[in-house]
Design a protein around this motif. Structure first.
Motif, PDB file in Angstrom:
ATOM      1  N   VAL A 187       0.975  -1.020   0.102  1.00 32.87           N
ATOM      2  CA  VAL A 187      -0.030   0.055  -0.081  1.00 32.87           C
ATOM      3  C   VAL A 187       0.985   1.093  -0.038  1.00 32.87           C
ATOM      4  O   VAL A 187       1.404   1.570   1.095  1.00 32.87           O
ATOM      5  CB  VAL A 187      -1.057  -0.012   1.160  1.00 32.87           C
ATOM      6  CG1 VAL A 187      -1.900   1.195   1.166  1.00 32.87           C
ATOM      7  CG2 VAL A 187      -1.770  -1.192   1.340  1.00 32.87           C
ATOM      8  N   GLU A 202     -13.636   3.509   4.816  1.00 36.88           N
ATOM      9  CA  GLU A 202     -13.911   2.223   3.942  1.00 36.88           C
ATOM     10  C   GLU A 202     -12.682   1.964   3.243  1.00 36.88           C
ATOM     11  O   GLU A 202     -12.557   0.588   3.160  1.00 36.88           O
ATOM     12  CB  GLU A 202     -15.117   2.712   2.822  1.00 36.88           C
ATOM     13  CG  GLU A 202     -15.595   1.441   1.948  1.00 36.88           C
ATOM     14  CD  GLU A 202     -16.625   2.021   0.832  1.00 36.88           C
ATOM     15  OE1 GLU A 202     -16.915   1.359   0.136  1.00 36.88           O
ATOM     16  OE2 GLU A 202     -17.298   3.027   1.026  1.00 36.88           O
ATOM     17  N   ARG A 203     -12.040   2.753   2.446  1.00 34.51           N
ATOM     18  CA  ARG A 203     -10.822   2.265   1.753  1.00 34.51           C
ATOM     19  C   ARG A 203      -9.738   1.470   2.725  1.00 34.51           C
ATOM     20  O   ARG A 203      -9.132   0.512   2.335  1.00 34.51           O
ATOM     21  CB  ARG A 203     -10.162   3.554   1.125  1.00 34.51           C
ATOM     22  CG  ARG A 203     -11.071   4.031   0.062  1.00 34.51           C
ATOM     23  CD  ARG A 203     -10.985   3.382  -1.384  1.00 34.51           C
ATOM     24  NE  ARG A 203     -11.788   4.118  -2.050  1.00 34.51           N
ATOM     25  CZ  ARG A 203     -13.136   4.314  -2.478  1.00 34.51           C
ATOM     26  NH1 ARG A 203     -14.067   3.565  -1.587  1.00 34.51           N
ATOM     27  NH2 ARG A 203     -13.589   5.101  -3.232  1.00 34.51           N
ATOM     28  N   ALA A 206     -11.078  -1.820   4.073  1.00 35.60           N
ATOM     29  CA  ALA A 206     -10.840  -2.964   3.220  1.00 35.60           C
ATOM     30  C   ALA A 206      -9.409  -3.584   3.057  1.00 35.60           C
ATOM     31  O   ALA A 206      -9.341  -4.805   2.997  1.00 35.60           O
ATOM     32  CB  ALA A 206     -11.557  -2.501   1.669  1.00 35.60           C
ATOM     33  N   LEU A 207      -8.494  -2.764   3.086  1.00 35.32           N
ATOM     34  CA  LEU A 207      -7.248  -2.825   2.974  1.00 35.32           C
ATOM     35  C   LEU A 207      -6.641  -3.900   4.245  1.00 35.32           C
ATOM     36  O   LEU A 207      -5.942  -4.877   4.007  1.00 35.32           O
ATOM     37  CB  LEU A 207      -6.216  -1.612   2.940  1.00 35.32           C
ATOM     38  CG  LEU A 207      -6.197  -0.808   1.591  1.00 35.32           C
ATOM     39  CD1 LEU A 207      -5.446   0.240   1.598  1.00 35.32           C
ATOM     40  CD2 LEU A 207      -5.456  -1.935   0.482  1.00 35.32           C
ATOM     41  N   GLU A 209      -8.683  -5.536   6.250  1.00 30.47           N
ATOM     42  CA  GLU A 209      -9.513  -6.662   6.317  1.00 30.47           C
ATOM     43  C   GLU A 209      -8.907  -7.638   5.124  1.00 30.47           C
ATOM     44  O   GLU A 209      -9.024  -9.061   5.308  1.00 30.47           O
ATOM     45  CB  GLU A 209     -10.953  -6.300   5.921  1.00 30.47           C
ATOM     46  CG  GLU A 209     -11.650  -5.691   7.269  1.00 30.47           C
ATOM     47  CD  GLU A 209     -13.027  -5.147   6.757  1.00 30.47           C
ATOM     48  OE1 GLU A 209     -13.421  -5.623   5.588  1.00 30.47           O
ATOM     49  OE2 GLU A 209     -13.743  -4.680   7.519  1.00 30.47           O
ATOM     50  N   SER A 210      -8.240  -7.220   4.236  1.00 35.38           N
ATOM     51  CA  SER A 210      -7.683  -8.293   3.313  1.00 35.38           C
ATOM     52  C   SER A 210      -6.678  -9.109   3.669  1.00 35.38           C
ATOM     53  O   SER A 210      -6.371 -10.154   3.190  1.00 35.38           O
ATOM     54  CB  SER A 210      -7.175  -7.269   2.109  1.00 35.38           C
ATOM     55  OG  SER A 210      -5.890  -6.746   2.313  1.00 35.38           O
ATOM     56  N   GLY A 211      -5.824  -8.525   4.794  1.00 37.23           N
ATOM     57  CA  GLY A 211      -4.841  -9.366   5.491  1.00 37.23           C
ATOM     58  C   GLY A 211      -3.696  -9.103   4.775  1.00 37.23           C
ATOM     59  O   GLY A 211      -2.660  -9.801   5.482  1.00 37.23           O
ATOM     60  N   VAL A 212      -3.488  -8.486   3.727  1.00 31.69           N
ATOM     61  CA  VAL A 212      -2.100  -8.197   3.110  1.00 31.69           C
ATOM     62  C   VAL A 212      -1.432  -7.408   4.072  1.00 31.69           C
ATOM     63  O   VAL A 212      -0.035  -7.565   4.311  1.00 31.69           O
ATOM     64  CB  VAL A 212      -2.364  -7.543   2.014  1.00 31.69           C
ATOM     65  CG1 VAL A 212      -1.022  -7.357   1.178  1.00 31.69           C
ATOM     66  CG2 VAL A 212      -2.991  -8.544   1.017  1.00 31.69           C
TER      67      VAL A 212
END
Length: 369
Positions: A187, A202-203, A206-207, A209-212
């Motif tokens: 990111v 929200e942005r 989401a990042l 929650e992606s787990g990345v």
């Protein structure tokens, strides 16, 4: 927000180089201990960073650019003296110009140890130093809206702040190699457009929650809302060779944030270039700095760097005038355009005297002009 305008603060990261060899030196803890003995520094004003060959400082909250300049000059003088006492030179450069090939140890924090485990080689290459400019915003809603309006100009800030042409003993061909190295994190680069706090959250959500990424602190966009302070934090530029350039960029960023706040409050139209164009524009800015064209964010087409910087200054001038910063910032930008960014000056030093002259430029003795 101060009574006379919008407040700001600046963080600078510095590289520690061995005084004899010019190689990165993992003596951050010793430099911090020596800095605590400096009469002009308060205890713990010098912080650690990811790698033990780096230290970081942060100004107090400032209202005037003169305050920012005074604080940064104090840090550079005092921390530079502390570094010399333990056999180091304090270097204001965006990337390590020399390397032994050995991995630098990370600072002994669990977070940093986890980062090395999860991204070993990438962490090894984080011998890069930036300048982070924090500008006060009234709340998250206003900050997110200002961030969306600042976003198109971030590649221009990359170009203005380019100060890392050398890496591993060679010229990279880039004005800001730090931007390239930092861009390898998942990111990074220009953020997506956000109109309000809900969109921003929200942005970010989401990042995460992606787990990345492990947490919000690994949002490494060129600009973001700070989770620690009520500020919009701009991280697009390399640490600067000199205090004047740092103050110029800090003043310009405050003007941009103030402009974004004003536009959002009156519902002015938003300039929203595609993310793919901003990504390309940021790469181009890192490659060439101010030495060629830049992507004009208002048209999405190349234009001479001087013209794009002039358009940016014109856009921010009403806010700069409100803070009595227009003259200082305008003159500072002219010096960068005429005399060159840190990257240009590093290359001139290298061509004039090789690595010894380059090291004297990026890591001058305290008090040297």
């Amino acid at each position: 927000m101060g009574p006379s305008g919008i407040t700001l603060g600046v963080e600078e990261e510095y590289l520690l180089l061995d005084a004899g060899t010019g190689l990165p030196s993992s003596r951050a803890s010793r430099v911090q201990a020596a800095a605590d003995l400096e009469p002009v520094l308060d205890t713990d004003e010098v912080d650690n960073e990811l790698l033990q060959a780096q230290v970081e400082v942060a100004t107090p909250i400032c209202s005037e650019l003169a305050d920012v300049g005074g604080q940064l000059a104090r840090f550079r003088q005092a921390v530079g003296g502390a570094a010399l006492r333990v056999g180091c030179r304090l270097a204001a450069t965006g990337g390590a110009p020399l390397s032994s090939g050995d991995a630098m140890p990370v600072t002994e924090k669990q977070r940093y140890r986890d980062m090395r485990t999860n991204a070993a080689r990438l962490v090894d290459e984080q011998l890069i130093n930036g300048m982070h400019i924090h500008v006060a915003v009234p709340d998250q809603e206003a900050g997110a809206a200002a961030l969306g309006r600042l976003r198109p100009w971030l590649p221009v800030l990359v170009a203005l702040g380019a100060n890392s042409p050398y890496w591993d003993g060679r010229d990279t061909g880039f004005a800001s190699w730090r931007t390239v190295v930092f861009g390898r994190w998942p990111v990074s680069g220009s953020p997506p457009y956000t109109a309000d706090a809900a969109t921003y959250e929200e942005r970010v959500g989401a990042l995460v929650e992606s787990g990345v990424i492990r947490d919000r602190r690994q949002i490494y966009w060129h600009a973001r809302l700070s989770d620690r302070y009520p500020t919009l934090e701009v991280r697009a530029t390399d640490v600067q060779l000199d205090v004047d350039s740092a103050v110029t960029l800090a003043g310009l960023v405050r003007g941009l944030v103030a402009t974004g706040l004003r536009e959002a409050a009156r519902g002015a139209p938003v300039l929203d270039p595609p993310g793919s164009v901003l990504q390309a524009a940021g790469w181009h800015a890192a490659r060439y700095g101010l030495s060629g064209d830049l992507v004009d964010p208002t048209r999405g087409r190349p234009a001479p760097a001087r013209d794009v910087v002039g358009a940016l200054l014109e856009y921010a001038t009403p806010a700069l005038d409100e803070h009595d910063d227009a003259e200082r910032v305008g003159e500072g930008l002219e010096r960068l355009l005429d005399g060159g960014t840190g990257a240009v000056r590093q290359r001139l030093a290298m061509s004039g005297g090789g690595f010894p002259t380059l090291l004297d430029l990026i890591a001058p003795a305290p008090g040297a002009s």
